[in-house]
Design an enzyme around this catalytic site. Sequence first.
Site, PDB file in Angstrom:
ATOM      1  N   ASN A 147       0.673  -1.210   0.420  1.00 30.21           N
ATOM      2  CA  ASN A 147      -0.179   0.485  -0.064  1.00 30.21           C
ATOM      3  C   ASN A 147       1.206   0.925  -0.068  1.00 30.21           C
ATOM      4  OD1 ASN A 147      -1.502   2.413   0.488  1.00 30.21           O
ATOM      5  ND2 ASN A 147      -2.213   1.195   2.461  1.00 30.21           N
TER       6      ASN A 147
ATOM      7  N   LYS B  45       0.204   4.283  -0.348  1.00 28.72           N
ATOM      8  CA  LYS B  45      -0.202   5.685   0.287  1.00 28.72           C
ATOM      9  C   LYS B  45      -0.293   6.748  -0.312  1.00 28.72           C
ATOM     10  CE  LYS B  45      -0.563   3.466   4.529  1.00 28.72           C
ATOM     11  NZ  LYS B  45       0.345   3.308   6.066  1.00 28.72           N
TER      12      LYS B  45
ATOM     13  N   HIS C  13      -9.437   1.244   5.029  1.00 31.17           N
ATOM     14  CA  HIS C  13      -8.018   1.130   5.900  1.00 31.17           C
ATOM     15  C   HIS C  13      -7.792   2.316   6.853  1.00 31.17           C
ATOM     16  CE1 HIS C  13      -4.098   2.668   6.204  1.00 31.17           C
ATOM     17  NE2 HIS C  13      -3.681   1.540   5.953  1.00 31.17           N
TER      18      HIS C  13
ATOM     19  N   GLU D  17      -5.220  -4.962  10.751  1.00 31.76           N
ATOM     20  CA  GLU D  17      -4.252  -3.808  10.813  1.00 31.76           C
ATOM     21  C   GLU D  17      -4.276  -3.310  12.584  1.00 31.76           C
ATOM     22  OE1 GLU D  17      -2.247  -2.539   7.033  1.00 31.76           O
ATOM     23  OE2 GLU D  17      -3.778  -1.488   7.133  1.00 31.76           O
TER      24      GLU D  17
ATOM     25  N   GLY E 125       5.449   1.303   4.342  1.00 32.21           N
ATOM     26  CA  GLY E 125       6.801   1.830   4.395  1.00 32.21           C
ATOM     27  C   GLY E 125       7.806   0.592   3.609  1.00 32.21           C
TER      28      GLY E 125
HETATM   29  P1  PGA Z   1       2.741   0.035   7.316  1.00 33.01           P
HETATM   30  O1  PGA Z   1       1.794   0.420   7.070  1.00 33.01           O
HETATM   31  O2  PGA Z   1       3.668  -1.037   6.783  1.00 33.01           O
HETATM   32  O3  PGA Z   1       3.613   1.176   7.402  1.00 33.01           O
HETATM   33  O4  PGA Z   1       2.809   0.076   9.158  1.00 33.01           O
HETATM   34  C1  PGA Z   1       0.755  -0.750   6.751  1.00 33.01           C
HETATM   35  C2  PGA Z   1      -0.555  -0.071   6.432  1.00 33.01           C
HETATM   36  O5  PGA Z   1      -1.194   1.024   6.589  1.00 33.01           O
HETATM   37  O6  PGA Z   1      -1.333  -0.588   4.983  1.00 33.01           O
END
Ligand code: PGA
Length: 267
Positions: free
Chosen positions: A18, A20, A109, A181, A248
């Site tokens: 993802n 973002k 999300h 999550e 990330g």
């Molecule tokens: P992250 O994000 O791996 O940066 O913690 C996960 C997500 O929001 O799907």
Amino acid sequence: MTSKKNDRTSRIPLIVANWKMNLTASESAAFAARFISQIQPHAEALGTRFEVAIAPAHPALDRLGRALEGSKIQLAAQNLHNEESGAFTGEVSLAMLEDLGCTFALIGHSERRHLFGESNDLVAAKAQRLEGSSVCPILCVGETLDQREQDATLAVVDAQLAAVLDATGDGLASQLVVAYEPVWAIGTGRTATPEIAQTVHAAIRKTLVSRLGEVGHGTRILYGGSVKPSNARALLSQPDIDGALVGGAGLDPDSFAELALASLETS
Ligand code: PGA
């Protein structure tokens, strides 16, 4: 390419990046070239022993889709509107995602829920829109730190699931992917331990089986929240963790390839 319908044998690990609000269309094409070269030695296992999808920002969907052509790496959207079409400035419809060849769309999300005020009802309306389409929902659920400290994790996650399951039917059940999550683990570097994650995944599985019957045994439940190559194996070895939703660590083609290939060792 459409993902397999859910049954007991369909829990092939699914690793989803993802992105973002990161990476332009041009950057997405460069990412794809590097990522495909890293995955290439295992290309024959892609789609049978593991699946990979990437959810870029909407402006990069077309370019990334073209760059991924022929690779069996799937395209995912980060969001969509619940209405079919019309006067919804700035929004994106299901038909637009289908036209671009998206296999998955994230719904609910935590950033959409907490930064953009999306309610369980709105997430359920998006699930209804996807039901029976060629785009499978990845329904994100998870509790905040406050809710965990108040021992409300399972109640929150159950309410998020119930809102969608109450509003939809068999058509959605067979295409549903769930992503657990914990909000406190997203982008914080603080991952749930494999045991904490497995406890919630097992509870989600129990709810899915009681609501959907046999199909619930085949529903993939991804874990998300600071997943990286160094912790992926331990998480993915848990019996009810069927993949990962990665923020990330999905922005770098080398680390995302390492993470995706880790799922092969646990499949
Ligand atoms: P992250 O994000 O791996 O940066 O913690 C996960 C997500 O929001 O799907």
